[in-house]
Design a protein around this motif. Structure first.
Motif, PDB file in Angstrom:
ATOM      1  N   HIS A  11       0.856  -1.054   0.021  1.00 31.25           N
ATOM      2  CA  HIS A  11      -0.119   0.047  -0.035  1.00 31.25           C
ATOM      3  C   HIS A  11       0.814   1.451  -0.058  1.00 31.25           C
ATOM      4  CE1 HIS A  11      -3.521  -2.432   1.107  1.00 31.25           C
ATOM      5  NE2 HIS A  11      -2.661  -2.944   1.897  1.00 31.25           N
ATOM      6  N   VAL A  12       0.705   2.166  -1.060  1.00 31.08           N
ATOM      7  CA  VAL A  12       1.370   3.488  -0.881  1.00 31.08           C
ATOM      8  C   VAL A  12       0.715   4.335   0.355  1.00 31.08           C
ATOM      9  CG1 VAL A  12       1.586   5.454  -2.274  1.00 31.08           C
ATOM     10  CG2 VAL A  12       1.780   3.233  -3.446  1.00 31.08           C
ATOM     11  N   SER A  14       2.271   7.287   1.315  1.00 26.57           N
ATOM     12  CA  SER A  14       2.401   8.832   1.045  1.00 26.57           C
ATOM     13  C   SER A  14       3.294   9.028  -0.201  1.00 26.57           C
ATOM     14  CB  SER A  14       3.277   9.588   2.361  1.00 26.57           C
ATOM     15  OG  SER A  14       4.544   9.082   2.371  1.00 26.57           O
ATOM     16  N   THR A  15       3.191  10.069  -0.699  1.00 31.20           N
ATOM     17  CA  THR A  15       3.707  10.416  -1.912  1.00 31.20           C
ATOM     18  C   THR A  15       4.147  12.133  -1.687  1.00 31.20           C
ATOM     19  OG1 THR A  15       1.820  10.982  -3.225  1.00 31.20           O
ATOM     20  CG2 THR A  15       2.990   8.837  -3.412  1.00 31.20           C
ATOM     21  N   CYS A  20       8.268   8.686  -2.529  1.00 29.25           N
ATOM     22  CA  CYS A  20       7.226   7.686  -2.377  1.00 29.25           C
ATOM     23  C   CYS A  20       7.460   6.862  -1.443  1.00 29.25           C
ATOM     24  CB  CYS A  20       6.926   7.131  -3.754  1.00 29.25           C
ATOM     25  SG  CYS A  20       5.379   5.820  -3.753  1.00 29.25           S
ATOM     26  N   THR A  21       6.534   6.332  -0.488  1.00 26.91           N
ATOM     27  CA  THR A  21       6.460   5.415   0.597  1.00 26.91           C
ATOM     28  C   THR A  21       5.389   4.524   0.198  1.00 26.91           C
ATOM     29  OG1 THR A  21       7.881   7.196   2.031  1.00 26.91           O
ATOM     30  CG2 THR A  21       6.676   4.963   2.958  1.00 26.91           C
ATOM     31  N   ALA A  22       5.731   3.406   0.554  1.00 26.31           N
ATOM     32  CA  ALA A  22       4.681   2.132   0.847  1.00 26.31           C
ATOM     33  C   ALA A  22       5.021   1.258   1.762  1.00 26.31           C
ATOM     34  CB  ALA A  22       4.782   1.389  -0.775  1.00 26.31           C
ATOM     35  N   VAL A  49       8.775   1.024  -6.194  1.00 26.27           N
ATOM     36  CA  VAL A  49       8.455   2.326  -5.366  1.00 26.27           C
ATOM     37  C   VAL A  49       9.405   3.706  -6.044  1.00 26.27           C
ATOM     38  CG1 VAL A  49       8.468   3.408  -3.077  1.00 26.27           C
ATOM     39  CG2 VAL A  49       7.605   1.193  -3.444  1.00 26.27           C
ATOM     40  N   LEU A  52       7.849   4.849  -8.994  1.00 31.65           N
ATOM     41  CA  LEU A  52       6.770   5.726  -8.407  1.00 31.65           C
ATOM     42  C   LEU A  52       7.099   7.195  -7.838  1.00 31.65           C
ATOM     43  CD1 LEU A  52       4.209   3.205  -6.721  1.00 31.65           C
ATOM     44  CD2 LEU A  52       4.040   4.368  -8.801  1.00 31.65           C
ATOM     45  N   SER A  53       8.415   7.088  -7.151  1.00 36.25           N
ATOM     46  CA  SER A  53       8.750   8.568  -6.703  1.00 36.25           C
ATOM     47  C   SER A  53       9.328   9.238  -7.880  1.00 36.25           C
ATOM     48  CB  SER A  53      10.012   8.247  -5.785  1.00 36.25           C
ATOM     49  OG  SER A  53      11.398   8.013  -6.620  1.00 36.25           O
TER      50      SER A  53
END
Length: 127
Positions: A11-12, A14-15, A20-22, A49, A52-53
């Motif tokens: 689950h992600v 925060s961005t 990005c943090t999952a 991830v 995603l960042s």
């Protein structure tokens, strides 16, 4: 097929621009025969991830991983909660330099540290 790995388990959380943090709770299906987080899965999580960042900064471009380096510092075990933290360090017209860590959410220990180079190849469109 009860032990199938899916990204529904990650689950992600925060961005922000360039980050990005999952999170993921390590399950039996995520482990190697010694009962710790499988290195191939750790690589996939970090690659995903990190990209995603990059996508938070990319203005609609995406790329392909051309270099991925990981250092495995400590093991994650079943029922450990881990954070996967991706960062965009620098971008050029054709390359993105990314970093990622897998961290034990409860202890703060860095389990895996990695870096990645992404070759920027094309525009993407969200459907």
């Amino acid at each position: 097929m009860e032990n199938v790995i899916t990204f529904k388990q990650m689950h992600v959380v925060s961005t922000s621009l360039g980050e990005c943090t999952a999170e993921l709770r390590v399950g039996l299906e995520h482990t190697n025969p010694t009962g710790t987080l499988h290195g191939g899965l750790a690589s996939t999580l970090m690659d995903t991830v990190s990209i995603l960042s990059y996508m938070t900064t990319s203005n609609g471009t995406i790329g392909q991983t051309i270099d991925l380096k990981l250092s495995f510092l400590k093991a994650a075990k079943v029922d450990d909660d881990i954070l996967i933290i991706g960062r965009t360090v620098k971008t050029t017209k054709t390359l993105a330099f990314l970093e990622a860590d897998i961290v034990n959410k409860n202890t703060g220990d860095v389990l895996v540290r990695g870096s990645e180079i992404l070759h920027i190849v094309k525009q993407y469109h969200v459907v």
